[in-house]
Design a protein around this motif. Structure first.
Motif, PDB file in Angstrom:
ATOM      1  N   HIS A 261       0.798  -1.228   0.000  1.00 19.63           N
ATOM      2  CA  HIS A 261       0.000   0.000   0.000  1.00 19.63           C
ATOM      3  C   HIS A 261       0.827   1.272   0.000  1.00 19.63           C
ATOM      4  O   HIS A 261       1.955   1.306   0.470  1.00 19.63           O
ATOM      5  CB  HIS A 261      -1.053   0.002   1.107  1.00 19.63           C
ATOM      6  CG  HIS A 261      -0.545  -0.255   2.492  1.00 19.63           C
ATOM      7  ND1 HIS A 261      -0.082  -1.481   2.904  1.00 19.63           N
ATOM      8  CD2 HIS A 261      -0.451   0.551   3.562  1.00 19.63           C
ATOM      9  CE1 HIS A 261       0.265  -1.419   4.166  1.00 19.63           C
ATOM     10  NE2 HIS A 261       0.070  -0.204   4.599  1.00 19.63           N
ATOM     11  N   GLU A 268       3.885   6.219   9.209  1.00 12.72           N
ATOM     12  CA  GLU A 268       3.457   5.062  10.014  1.00 12.72           C
ATOM     13  C   GLU A 268       4.570   4.679  10.976  1.00 12.72           C
ATOM     14  O   GLU A 268       5.672   4.322  10.553  1.00 12.72           O
ATOM     15  CB  GLU A 268       3.139   3.864   9.121  1.00 12.72           C
ATOM     16  CG  GLU A 268       1.922   4.045   8.233  1.00 12.72           C
ATOM     17  CD  GLU A 268       1.529   2.761   7.516  1.00 12.72           C
ATOM     18  OE1 GLU A 268       2.058   1.681   7.878  1.00 12.72           O
ATOM     19  OE2 GLU A 268       0.706   2.846   6.600  1.00 12.72           O
ATOM     20  N   HIS A 297       4.986   0.018   0.848  1.00 14.78           N
ATOM     21  CA  HIS A 297       5.299  -1.032   1.818  1.00 14.78           C
ATOM     22  C   HIS A 297       4.159  -2.046   1.859  1.00 14.78           C
ATOM     23  O   HIS A 297       3.043  -1.762   1.427  1.00 14.78           O
ATOM     24  CB  HIS A 297       5.533  -0.435   3.203  1.00 14.78           C
ATOM     25  CG  HIS A 297       4.378   0.343   3.740  1.00 14.78           C
ATOM     26  ND1 HIS A 297       4.056   1.621   3.325  1.00 14.78           N
ATOM     27  CD2 HIS A 297       3.440   0.021   4.666  1.00 14.78           C
ATOM     28  CE1 HIS A 297       2.989   2.052   3.972  1.00 14.78           C
ATOM     29  NE2 HIS A 297       2.594   1.106   4.794  1.00 14.78           N
TER      30      HIS A 297
HETATM   31 FE   LIG Z   1       0.977   0.757   6.127  1.00 20.51          FE
END
Ligand SMILES: [Fe+2]
Length: 350
Positions: A261, A268, A297
């Protein structure tokens, strides 16, 4: 006759506002999380927080050590082998403490909490606190934000039940008596400190009414929900009034592996809190992973047994690794979140 092989298919999720959508799927033959190397500083990293030297926490007024910083937000590491002699009052930021290891009695201006591993403790700005005792050496991650941290359980029943599992600091029910010498309260205001001194204990209160400032939940009360097919929105635990920071419990659970994604609006930051099962390339409590916005990732399988505990901070703030953070960090590959193979060469040049 030649039969051409079907291309490998990778489905990428491109989403805006994190889990908030809108969502787009892009089908591609290449697996883009695999990069051979990178030049520059905008890199996914793994922080081994236990590698910070004890000396970093040894000064009389030693504060938690930031490893990631952005506008009004920091991820800090703290280590306590015994109770400090003074209280701390952060007047510039709310603090969310996550205890990886250890515990003790936390005294605050709004009551007392017995704290243990797995606890998230919210201490809002302007509330002085001091550890009365450290019963086992404490390792903790402290999220500090200039915004107001809100208790925000969403995506029930995976999240915690506030009626059962939101604990409130217990008011002392007594006046603060005289002290030997002086009682020092260290005000944190940005990167500076100012000390106020008292000849009495300023923390005890007789009672607290209304919205409780100091609250706690334990990560064990975030549940590993199961779904038969597809993904599952993780359990939201906390937010911030600014709307830029969201904190989720992402303990192991039966669910499809996350897709590749593009999370273009949030950095994150994940803290692997407890095992016993590794989460892909991550197996040590206190490991913090960081994927900056737009770095493609996938992340490891979450459906593992007997499981692990972890949490995720998503923030719209653009974060940067501090020098202390870089000293304990390795470049991360974004498939299994292991150490990137280029790490040895890149670590020298970055
Ligand atoms: Fe993620």
């Amino acid at each position: 006759m030649t039969v051409s092989a079907e291309p490998e298919v990778n489905v990428e999720l491109y989403s805006r506002s994190g889990f908030g959508g809108p969502f787009t799927t892009i089908v591609r033959a290449q697996y883009l999380p695999d990069f051979t190397r990178a030049e520059g500083s905008y890199l996914p990293r793994r922080f081994q927080t236990w590698e910070l030297a004890d000396e970093a926490f040894a000064g009389a007024h030693a504060l938690p050590v930031p490893i990631l910083k952005g506008d009004g937000l920091a991820i800090e590491v703290n280590r306590l082998s015994g109770p400090p002699a003074h209280a701390v009052k952060n007047v510039a930021a709310d603090e969310l403490h996550f205890v990886i290891d250890g515990g003790g009695e936390l005294d605050t201006m709004a009551g007392v909490l017995q704290v243990r591993a797995g606890d998230f403790v919210r201490i809002p700005r302007g509330i002085a606190y001091r550890w009365n005792s450290v019963t086992a050496p404490i390792d903790e991650i402290v999220v500090t934000t200039s915004s107001e941290i809100t208790v925000d359980p969403q995506n029930a029943p995976g999240t915690f039940n506030p009626d059962l599992h939101l604990d409130v600091a217990t008011p002392h029910g007594r006046p603060g008596g005289p002290v030997d010498g002086e009682y020092e309260v260290v005000f944190r205001h940005g990167d500076e400190l100012t000390s106020y001194f008292f000849d009495y204990d300023p923390l005890p209160c007789l009672d607290v009414k209304g919205a409780p400032p100091v609250v706690r939940i334990n990560i064990e009360h975030v549940h590993g929900l199961a779904v038969d097919d597809g993904g599952l929105q993780p359990a939201r635990l906390f937010g911030s009034v600014s709307g830029r920071d969201l904190l989720f419990g992402i303990n192991s659970r039966r669910s499809d592996r996350p897709p590749v994604h593009h999370n273009v609006d949030y950095d994150e930051i994940i803290c692997y809190a407890a095992g016993p099962t590794p989460w892909g390339g991550v197996d040590t409590p206190g490991t913090v992973t960081w994927v900056p916005k737009g770095v493609l990732h996938q992340g490891p399988e979450e459906d593992v047994h007997p499981g692990y505990k972890a949490w995720l901070l998503e923030t719209r703030v653009d974060m940067t690794a501090t020098p202390a953070g870089l000293g304990i960090a390795q470049i991360m590959e974004t498939n299994q979140y292991g150490v990137h193979p280029s790490n040895e060469q890149s670590a020298v040049s970055v």
